[in-house]
Design an enzyme around this catalytic site. Sequence first.
Site, PDB file in Angstrom:
ATOM      1  N   LYS A 102       0.847  -1.202   0.000  1.00 56.67           N
ATOM      2  CA  LYS A 102       0.000   0.000   0.000  1.00 56.67           C
ATOM      3  C   LYS A 102       0.879   1.247   0.000  1.00 56.67           C
ATOM      4  CE  LYS A 102      -0.378  -0.167   5.022  1.00 56.67           C
ATOM      5  NZ  LYS A 102      -1.216  -0.613   6.155  1.00 56.67           N
ATOM      6  N   TYR A 142      16.899  29.296   9.364  1.00 58.68           N
ATOM      7  CA  TYR A 142      15.696  30.055   9.732  1.00 58.68           C
ATOM      8  C   TYR A 142      15.479  30.029  11.232  1.00 58.68           C
ATOM      9  CZ  TYR A 142      14.247  30.352   4.846  1.00 58.68           C
ATOM     10  OH  TYR A 142      14.178  30.612   3.511  1.00 58.68           O
TER      11      TYR A 142
HETATM   12  C1  LIG Z   1      -0.498  -1.688   6.739  1.00 58.32           C
HETATM   13  C2  LIG Z   1      -1.092  -2.942   7.189  1.00 58.32           C
HETATM   14  C3  LIG Z   1      -0.279  -4.041   7.518  1.00 58.32           C
HETATM   15  C4  LIG Z   1       1.228  -3.962   7.553  1.00 58.32           C
HETATM   16  O1  LIG Z   1       1.621  -3.365   8.769  1.00 58.32           O
HETATM   17  P1  LIG Z   1       3.180  -3.186   9.144  1.00 58.32           P
HETATM   18  O2  LIG Z   1       3.156  -2.631  10.510  1.00 58.32           O
HETATM   19  O3  LIG Z   1       3.721  -2.195   8.151  1.00 58.32           O
HETATM   20  O4  LIG Z   1       3.795  -4.518   9.008  1.00 58.32           O
HETATM   21  C5  LIG Z   1      -0.898  -5.223   7.858  1.00 58.32           C
HETATM   22  N1  LIG Z   1      -2.253  -5.324   7.876  1.00 58.32           N
HETATM   23  C6  LIG Z   1      -3.057  -4.284   7.587  1.00 58.32           C
HETATM   24  C7  LIG Z   1      -4.527  -4.454   7.641  1.00 58.32           C
HETATM   25  C8  LIG Z   1      -2.517  -3.057   7.237  1.00 58.32           C
HETATM   26  O5  LIG Z   1      -3.308  -2.032   6.962  1.00 58.32           O
END
Ligand SMILES: *Cc1c(COP(=O)(O)O)cnc(C)c1O
Length: 362
Positions: free
Chosen positions: A35, A254
Amino acid sequence: MPRPIQAHIDLSALLHNYRLAQAHAPGARAWAVVKANAYGHGLLRAYAALKDAADGFAMLDLAEAVALRQAGATQPLLLLEGFFQPRDLPLVAELDLATAVHCSEQVEMLTRARLSRPVSVMLKMNSGMNRLGLTPDAFLAALARLRHHPNVAALTLMTHFADADGARGISGQFDLFRRTTGDAGLPWSVANSATILRVPEAAGAWVRPGIMLYGGSPFPDQASAQALGLRPVMTLSSEIIGLQDLQPGERVGYGGTFAADRPMRVGVVACGYADGYPRHAPTGTPVLVGGQRTRTLGRVSMDMLAVDLSALPEARVGTPVVLWGEGLAADEVATSAGTISYELFCALAPRVPVAVVGRSQP
Ligand SMILES: *Cc1c(COP(=O)(O)O)cnc(C)c1O
């Protein structure tokens, strides 16, 4: 000449990390969670690294699943938030995607749809995180409706843990999930990276590694990525583009938030918050200059940041700088900036040129 900033994405490190996730869950299959553009690494780059190894890919957006099917992916693809509208469902079926079903509205849409073939469903229970998922009673009712429904192919039961990386751990949520689903006799999936690494008995049928694939530790305060055997995938590097010699009392950047207390040399690096470097990283955030560790000074600008060269007299314009990655864990930079490596990776800006290194197969 382009600005010297660049991100390297190491495909062999990504494959190594995926295999490590598999090794922690030997009886399970592993969704490579890609994702958010593979946590900022590039969806198709992650696919190139894992296409021959991954049991499946998990993402959010239908468009991402379309892109992977177009790239030739034949393995299972999972939509982690499922579909959003009834009109999404024919494409879900046509592309043979697995979909999360996490609310009663999705149950309605799915049972009413007219589909070319049944779709695989990951029915999601809210076991206490109170984000997505059906409460146990609603979950069991949905399970009864979907179990023999003609639009449903394989059914897997899932939940997601709120504190797998923290002190509360998974036990409260996992117990409720097991108590609720124990009689169903169906495969299940509950484990993110932290759970995979901490609770092997929670692997189930499918694990869902995300951050560990990209070489981030899910609990950097307890174990570094290196100690976990993970390799960095993204290295963000740049160069010194300017030098300043400060007298005691002179300030940097800054707001002048850093003042020299002795004569010191400062390097200016071509990397700022518009490249994805966190603006809230304070003075003292670690950085590598010419392979040696030093610290940032003052506020991060849009396009530049300053580093302390007091102990690096040989540094010049053109000396290489690593912001995070090979030689400097993203987790360390993230911790210093009060965030997590997930956010650093996802924030890599589109203006940063990306070079792919490493081969996807050993
Ligand atoms: C993003 C996600 C994961 C992966 O989580 P990590 O902490 O990056 O391993 C697993 N399951 C779901 C439903 C997620 O949304």
